[in-house]
Design an enzyme around this catalytic site. Structure first.
Site, PDB file in Angstrom:
ATOM      1  N   TYR A 147     -12.389  -2.186  -2.460  1.00  9.94           N
ATOM      2  CA  TYR A 147     -12.822  -2.281  -1.061  1.00  9.94           C
ATOM      3  C   TYR A 147     -14.350  -2.251  -0.929  1.00  9.94           C
ATOM      4  CZ  TYR A 147      -8.094  -1.981   0.898  1.00  9.94           C
ATOM      5  OH  TYR A 147      -6.792  -2.237   1.271  1.00  9.94           O
ATOM      6  N   HIS A 164      -1.840  -5.513   1.517  1.00 10.18           N
ATOM      7  CA  HIS A 164      -3.134  -6.179   1.307  1.00 10.18           C
ATOM      8  C   HIS A 164      -2.887  -7.575   0.765  1.00 10.18           C
ATOM      9  CE1 HIS A 164      -7.242  -6.939  -0.130  1.00 10.18           C
ATOM     10  NE2 HIS A 164      -6.665  -7.428  -1.216  1.00 10.18           N
ATOM     11  N   GLU A 217     -10.091  -9.680  -7.542  1.00  9.01           N
ATOM     12  CA  GLU A 217      -9.119  -8.601  -7.338  1.00  9.01           C
ATOM     13  C   GLU A 217      -8.014  -8.651  -8.395  1.00  9.01           C
ATOM     14  OE1 GLU A 217      -7.879  -9.080  -3.272  1.00  9.01           O
ATOM     15  OE2 GLU A 217      -9.822  -8.442  -2.480  1.00  9.01           O
ATOM     16  N   LYS A 258       0.831  -1.199   0.000  1.00  9.19           N
ATOM     17  CA  LYS A 258       0.000   0.000   0.000  1.00  9.19           C
ATOM     18  C   LYS A 258       0.876   1.264   0.000  1.00  9.19           C
ATOM     19  CE  LYS A 258      -3.591  -2.376   2.724  1.00  9.19           C
ATOM     20  NZ  LYS A 258      -4.479  -2.237   3.919  1.00  9.19           N
TER      21      LYS A 258
END
Ligand code: DAT
Ligand code: MG
Length: 150
Positions: free
Chosen positions: A49, A115, A126, A9
């Site tokens: 998210y 993540h 994803e 991130k």
């Protein structure tokens, strides 16, 4: 072979921890299938998210994940999802075991560095959000028999 999405991130990029995080996954024996430095826009962040849209931290989470470059990766192994989650550690670094990425390198749930997809289905969704099929490579490593019993 199972694949999972991992993000370093924006806090990990800013703190100079890309190499450290990649190194831990590499040394574990996971195989890298794809990797890029990119910046998420708001719609992609909200989609990534989406499961958290009604949570009080959602706006801050989207702001954080779009705040700067991140490194998106796809890692591969039998049970890649579980292995990566265990290597990353619990969501809240206050509960992350020492030896995990978050347990060694983070102290705050809103800045937990990394993540990892939480299941095989979410991993597929994803991965499709972050990568085109041709960006993911199939190859063998010469040391595979020393990592995976043939
Ligand atoms: P994980 O990233 O371990 O899969 P998650 O999917 O439950 O955890 O939440 C996604 C991210 O949202 C998490 O990495 C950090 C943030 N987050 C989760 N719960 C939070 C909370 N209670 N307060 C602030 N941020 C939170
Ligand atoms: Mg999650």
């Amino acid at each position: 072979m199972e694949r999972t999405l991992v993000l370093v991130k924006p806090d990990g990029v800013q703190r100079g921890l890309i190499g450290e995080i990649v190194s831990r996954l590499e040394r574990r024996g996971l195989k890298l299938a794809g990797m890029k430095l990119m910046r998420l826009d708001q719609p992609a962040a909200r989609q990534h998210y989406g499961e958290h849209v009604d949570r009080p931290f959602f706006a801050g989470l989207v702001e954080f994940i779009t705040s700067g470059p991140l490194v998106a990766m796809v890692w591969e192994a039998d049970s890649a999802v579980e292995i990566v989650r265990n290597t990353i550690g619990a969501t809240d670094p206050g509960n992350s075991a020492p030896g995990t990425i978050r347990g060694d390198l983070a102290v705050n749930i809103g800045r937990n560095l990394v993540h990892g997809s939480d299941g095989v289905e979410s991993a597929q969704r994803e991965i499709n959000l972050f990568f085109r099929p041709e960006e993911l490579l199939d190859y063998s490593r010469s040391n595979d028999p020393w990592i995976i019993e043939p």
